[in-house]
Design an enzyme around this catalytic site. Sequence first.
Site, PDB file in Angstrom:
ATOM      1  N   CYS A 108       0.827  -1.097   0.145  1.00 34.69           N
ATOM      2  CA  CYS A 108      -0.133  -0.036  -0.169  1.00 34.69           C
ATOM      3  C   CYS A 108       0.864   1.272   0.090  1.00 34.69           C
ATOM      4  O   CYS A 108       1.629   1.518   1.071  1.00 34.69           O
ATOM      5  CB  CYS A 108      -0.723   0.037   1.187  1.00 34.69           C
ATOM      6  SG  CYS A 108      -1.878   1.493   1.227  1.00 34.69           S
ATOM      7  N   CYS A 111      -0.368   4.221   2.598  1.00 29.33           N
ATOM      8  CA  CYS A 111      -0.239   4.178   4.013  1.00 29.33           C
ATOM      9  C   CYS A 111      -0.305   2.581   4.373  1.00 29.33           C
ATOM     10  O   CYS A 111       1.019   2.046   4.274  1.00 29.33           O
ATOM     11  CB  CYS A 111      -1.478   4.737   4.714  1.00 29.33           C
ATOM     12  SG  CYS A 111      -3.010   3.848   3.837  1.00 29.33           S
ATOM     13  N   SER A 112      -1.198   1.886   4.779  1.00 23.48           N
ATOM     14  CA  SER A 112      -1.083   0.540   5.310  1.00 23.48           C
ATOM     15  C   SER A 112      -2.205  -0.200   5.199  1.00 23.48           C
ATOM     16  O   SER A 112      -2.700  -0.983   5.945  1.00 23.48           O
ATOM     17  CB  SER A 112      -0.588   0.402   6.690  1.00 23.48           C
ATOM     18  OG  SER A 112      -1.392   1.109   7.693  1.00 23.48           O
ATOM     19  N   CYS A 113      -3.041  -0.082   4.155  1.00 26.80           N
ATOM     20  CA  CYS A 113      -4.281  -0.747   3.659  1.00 26.80           C
ATOM     21  C   CYS A 113      -3.905  -2.295   3.894  1.00 26.80           C
ATOM     22  O   CYS A 113      -3.085  -2.762   2.935  1.00 26.80           O
ATOM     23  CB  CYS A 113      -4.836  -0.348   2.414  1.00 26.80           C
ATOM     24  SG  CYS A 113      -5.525   1.112   2.726  1.00 26.80           S
TER      25      CYS A 113
END
Length: 204
Positions: A108, A111-113
């Site tokens: 991602c 961010c950090s999906c």
Amino acid sequence: MSHDHDHHHHDNELEPMAARVRALETILTRKGLIDPAAIDVIVDTYETKVGPRNGARVVAKAWSDREYADWLKRDATAAIASLGYTGRQGEHMQAVFNTDETHNLVVCTLCSCYPWSVLGLPPVWYKAPPYRSRAVIDPRGVLEEFGLSLPKDKNIRVWDSTAELRYLVVPQRPSGSDGWSEDKLADLVTRDSMIGTGLAREAA
């Protein structure tokens, strides 16, 4: 690979909450009410054991059931939900299958999906800027840093998770696992193999 992200629906919104949790943890630790080591064990359990076991069962079923594998390719969201795995950030899923010709890697970039419902808590490195940026620019180099050296002629496809769509890598089934039960097959599936930074364990 898509780089279209909706900033308003990403996990960045959780950062203030994470800070509050950390502050609360610090206060409770100082008061002697909680043991940080015990918390670490609990987090590790959800990060590497409980969560990834859900995804491992999905992969194991796909390995052993051709009809389920076809369903997983067509509609991963429904196929995964049929096993009871739904919830936060796991509602919209796409399964990408590794083959002899192609290796899939999930990142991602903003961010950090991450598909919590099938993989548990995201590892720290998945959320780190170096991985998020370099996985797209130099995926082969990143994989080598994880100890995964792929043949030069194998294509590496990078999938960029978004707030709307999360990916699950289905690693190739290890040779020597023919006739194994789904439970036994699930033991071969690692969290990293479902992100693409690793392979399934060899069949012993």
